[in-house]
Write a protein that holds these residues in place. Structure first.
Motif, short mmCIF file in Angstrom:
data_model
loop_
_atom_site.label_atom_id
_atom_site.label_comp_id
_atom_site.label_asym_id
_atom_site.label_seq_id
_atom_site.Cartn_x
_atom_site.Cartn_y
_atom_site.Cartn_z
N ARG A 1 0.85 -1.19 0.00
CA ARG A 1 0.00 0.00 0.00
C ARG A 1 0.89 1.25 0.00
O ARG A 1 2.11 1.15 0.12
CB ARG A 1 -0.91 0.00 1.22
N ARG A 2 0.27 2.41 -0.10
CA ARG A 2 1.03 3.65 0.05
C ARG A 2 1.55 3.73 1.49
O ARG A 2 0.89 3.32 2.43
CB ARG A 2 0.17 4.86 -0.26
N ILE A 3 2.73 4.26 1.64
CA ILE A 3 3.36 4.36 2.95
C ILE A 3 2.52 5.24 3.88
O ILE A 3 2.10 6.34 3.51
CB ILE A 3 4.79 4.92 2.82
N THR A 4 2.30 4.72 5.10
CA THR A 4 1.57 5.49 6.12
C THR A 4 2.47 5.86 7.30
O THR A 4 2.10 6.70 8.11
CB THR A 4 0.37 4.70 6.65
N ALA A 5 3.64 5.24 7.41
CA ALA A 5 4.52 5.46 8.56
C ALA A 5 5.10 6.87 8.58
O ALA A 5 5.48 7.38 9.64
CB ALA A 5 5.64 4.43 8.57
N PHE A 6 5.20 7.49 7.41
CA PHE A 6 5.73 8.86 7.31
C PHE A 6 5.23 9.46 6.01
O PHE A 6 4.67 8.76 5.16
CB PHE A 6 7.27 8.87 7.37
N ASP A 7 5.42 10.74 5.85
CA ASP A 7 5.01 11.43 4.62
C ASP A 7 6.03 11.11 3.53
O ASP A 7 7.17 11.59 3.56
CB ASP A 7 4.95 12.93 4.87
N ALA A 8 5.60 10.29 2.56
CA ALA A 8 6.52 9.82 1.52
C ALA A 8 6.34 10.55 0.19
O ALA A 8 6.90 10.13 -0.83
CB ALA A 8 6.32 8.32 1.30
N ASP A 9 5.62 11.67 0.19
CA ASP A 9 5.29 12.34 -1.07
C ASP A 9 6.53 12.79 -1.86
O ASP A 9 6.48 12.88 -3.09
CB ASP A 9 4.40 13.55 -0.81
N ALA A 10 7.62 13.05 -1.16
CA ALA A 10 8.82 13.54 -1.85
C ALA A 10 9.72 12.42 -2.37
O ALA A 10 10.73 12.69 -3.03
CB ALA A 10 9.62 14.44 -0.90
N PHE A 11 9.35 11.17 -2.09
CA PHE A 11 10.20 10.06 -2.46
C PHE A 11 9.84 9.49 -3.83
O PHE A 11 8.69 9.58 -4.27
CB PHE A 11 10.11 8.95 -1.41
N ARG A 12 10.82 8.90 -4.48
CA ARG A 12 10.60 8.25 -5.77
C ARG A 12 9.64 7.08 -5.61
O ARG A 12 8.72 6.91 -6.40
CB ARG A 12 11.95 7.78 -6.33
N SER A 13 9.89 6.23 -4.59
CA SER A 13 9.01 5.10 -4.29
C SER A 13 8.22 5.41 -3.03
O SER A 13 8.79 5.66 -1.97
CB SER A 13 9.83 3.82 -4.10
N GLN A 14 6.91 5.38 -3.14
CA GLN A 14 6.03 5.78 -2.04
C GLN A 14 5.16 4.63 -1.56
O GLN A 14 4.14 4.84 -0.89
CB GLN A 14 5.15 6.95 -2.49
N VAL A 15 5.55 3.40 -1.88
CA VAL A 15 4.76 2.22 -1.49
C VAL A 15 5.58 1.33 -0.58
O VAL A 15 6.82 1.34 -0.61
CB VAL A 15 4.28 1.43 -2.72
N ALA A 16 4.89 0.57 0.25
CA ALA A 16 5.55 -0.36 1.17
C ALA A 16 4.54 -1.42 1.61
O ALA A 16 3.34 -1.29 1.37
CB ALA A 16 6.10 0.39 2.39
N ALA A 17 5.05 -2.45 2.25
CA ALA A 17 4.21 -3.45 2.90
C ALA A 17 4.44 -3.30 4.39
O ALA A 17 5.46 -3.76 4.92
CB ALA A 17 4.55 -4.85 2.42
N GLU A 18 3.53 -2.61 5.06
CA GLU A 18 3.67 -2.30 6.48
C GLU A 18 2.89 -3.30 7.33
O GLU A 18 1.89 -3.87 6.89
CB GLU A 18 3.16 -0.88 6.75
N VAL A 19 3.34 -3.45 8.56
CA VAL A 19 2.65 -4.31 9.53
C VAL A 19 1.76 -3.45 10.41
O VAL A 19 2.22 -2.47 11.00
CB VAL A 19 3.67 -5.08 10.40
N ASP A 20 0.49 -3.81 10.49
CA ASP A 20 -0.42 -3.15 11.42
C ASP A 20 -0.25 -3.83 12.78
O ASP A 20 -0.86 -4.87 13.05
CB ASP A 20 -1.86 -3.25 10.93
N PHE A 21 0.59 -3.25 13.61
CA PHE A 21 1.08 -3.92 14.81
C PHE A 21 0.82 -3.09 16.05
O PHE A 21 1.22 -1.92 16.11
CB PHE A 21 2.59 -4.18 14.67
N ASP A 22 0.15 -3.68 17.02
CA ASP A 22 -0.11 -3.04 18.30
C ASP A 22 0.64 -3.81 19.37
O ASP A 22 0.22 -4.91 19.77
CB ASP A 22 -1.61 -3.05 18.60
N PRO A 23 1.79 -3.30 19.84
CA PRO A 23 2.60 -4.06 20.80
C PRO A 23 1.86 -4.37 22.10
O PRO A 23 2.04 -5.45 22.68
CB PRO A 23 3.81 -3.17 21.03
N ALA A 24 1.03 -3.45 22.57
CA ALA A 24 0.29 -3.69 23.81
C ALA A 24 -0.69 -4.85 23.63
O ALA A 24 -0.86 -5.67 24.54
CB ALA A 24 -0.45 -2.43 24.23
#
Length: 422
Positions: free
Chosen positions: A35-58
């Motif tokens: 998906r599009r990166i949600t961890a940080f604002d990636a609008d200025a990057f060449r590649s703006q996609v990633a596979a992130e983990v929806d992780f709640d440590p608690a």
């Protein structure tokens, strides 16, 4: 005589699949977690996609103090360790701690926390001389990647061999290979092993942007990872972890453990050629594959499934295809090959262990995960890459491979456990 190592427990934290069941469901459904990166604002990057983990440590039972002390990469590793131990049925109170080891892999360690702390200490990069008064008390832990292995050892009370393997993108397969060797030589009876990575950060994204390794297909994130497809144009950055309980077979047998698979053979080579470049013939990877099969005492035609590195870069997929043909001969054309990176991205040092977990589950369930997003066949990649849909297929022996910047080439053979001396 060398002792035999078997996998008796699995724990996974992966994009789109939190836990082993969810992970396997994602793979066999052919769904993608890119998906599009949600961890940080990636609008200025060449590649703006990633596979992130929806992780709640608690939600995974980590205390407030553990969450503050541990970088995300360590939280992944500890969470996976807990799942793997529960899955294995091990009673740690009955285990000699001196015979319990840890072998964890990571390519970049706690890079996310280091980047965050630098921004604090330098006042977002304004100050050339950083102000140590604002340093986190856990900053040193973030600096040393061995903290990941240390926390896993503390979690289980492991007092045997404990270490961290960092060989770039082959770290996850090499850490499990090291565990296999510890069991084989008699240095441990049980090793908690695997790899973790949490590198979806501005720094990591910038590094791969600079060498144009990641895909710029930002308009279609769900279909951005396209291993072996003619239109592939780079990998999708990811995060995640997998931990395994690897035991000496006799130890596992005495306690009546469930066995997912045996680690039959492992080998690693280096091409001593180029930091990022690969030779099309795949000679070094083929050498690692052959050595792993030799240790497993299996001929090429015994391999039922190949879990490819399959990063989705132009040169990697050609390189691997050449290596499979070189090592397996004509059997390469009859063997299903797939890349789960098409669904969960490339989590750098962690992916090798995640792929080993996928191979063990393929053996367990008799299902080969697909290569998602493979719509246009590349004439240079002419093997059976299991496009789009998972396939029911008996897997008695699986080959998994890894390829890393710096020329690292690693291979491991897993085989179905049949008991006795088979």
């Amino acid at each position: 005589m060398a002792r035999r190592s078997v996998i008796t427990g699995i724990g996974v934290v992966a994009p789109g699949g939190d836990g082993v069941k969810e992970f396997w469901d994602l793979l066999t459904s052919g769904r993608t977690a890119t998906r599009r990166i949600t961890a940080f604002d990636a609008d200025a990057f060449r590649s703006q996609v990633a596979a992130e983990v929806d992780f709640d440590p608690a939600a995974h039972g980590l205390s407030h103090r553990e969450i503050r002390r541990m970088d995300r990469v360590t939280q992944f590793a500890v969470t996976c360790t807990r799942e793997a131990l529960a899955d294995s049925g091990l009673d740690l109170s009955a285990v000699d701690p001196g015979r319990l080891g840890v072998s964890v892999g990571s390519a970049v360690g706690a890079a996310t926390s280091l980047e965050r702390e630098y921004l604090v200490l330098s006042d977002t990069g304004r100050d050339w001389v950083v102000d140590h008064r604002y340093a986190s008390p856990h900053l040193f832990n973030h600096l040393t990647p061995t903290t990941i292995a240390t926390e896993v050892a503390w979690e289980a009370g492991a007092e045997g061999p404990v270490g961290l393997v960092s060989t770039g993108c082959t770290s996850g397969i090499d850490s499990v290979g090291h565990a296999h060797k510890l069991i084989s030589e008699g240095s441990a009876d049980i090793v908690l092993t695997g790899a973790s990575e949490a590198a979806v950060s501005p720094l990591a994204a910038a590094c791969f942007d600079a060498i144009k390794a990641t895909t710029p297909r930002n308009d279609d994130p769900e279909h951005a990872a396209r291993p072996f497809d003619r239109t592939r144009n780079g990998f999708v950055l990811a995060e995640g972890a997998a931990m395994l309980v690897v035991e000496d077979y006799e130890h596992a047998r005495r306690r009546g453990a469930r066995i997912y698979a045996e680690i039959g053979g492992y080998a690693t080579r280096c091409n001593a050629y180029h930091m990022t470049g690969l030779k099309v013939d795949g000679r070094e990877m083929a050498a690692a594959i052959t050595a792993a099969m030799d240790e497993a005492r299996l001929p090429a035609d015994a391999i039922d499934y190949v879990n490819a590195h399959g990063s989705g870069t132009k040169q990697n997929d050609r390189h691997e295809t050449g290596a499979f043909k070189r090592a397996l001969g004509d059997h390469a054309y009859r063997t299903p090959v797939s890349s789960i990176k098409s669904m969960i991205g490339h989590s750098l040092g962690a992916i090798g262990s995640i792929e080993i977990a996928a191979c063990a589950l393929a053996i367990e369930h008799g299902v080969v995960p697909p290569t998602a997003n493979l719509h246009e066949k590349d004439p240079e990649c002419d093997l059976d890459y299991v496009p789009l849909v998972a396939r029911d297929h008996r897997v008695d022996a699986a080959l998994t491979v890894g390829s890393g910047f710096g020329g690292f080439q690693s291979a491991m053979v897993l085989r179905k456990w049949r008991g006795g001396d088979a």
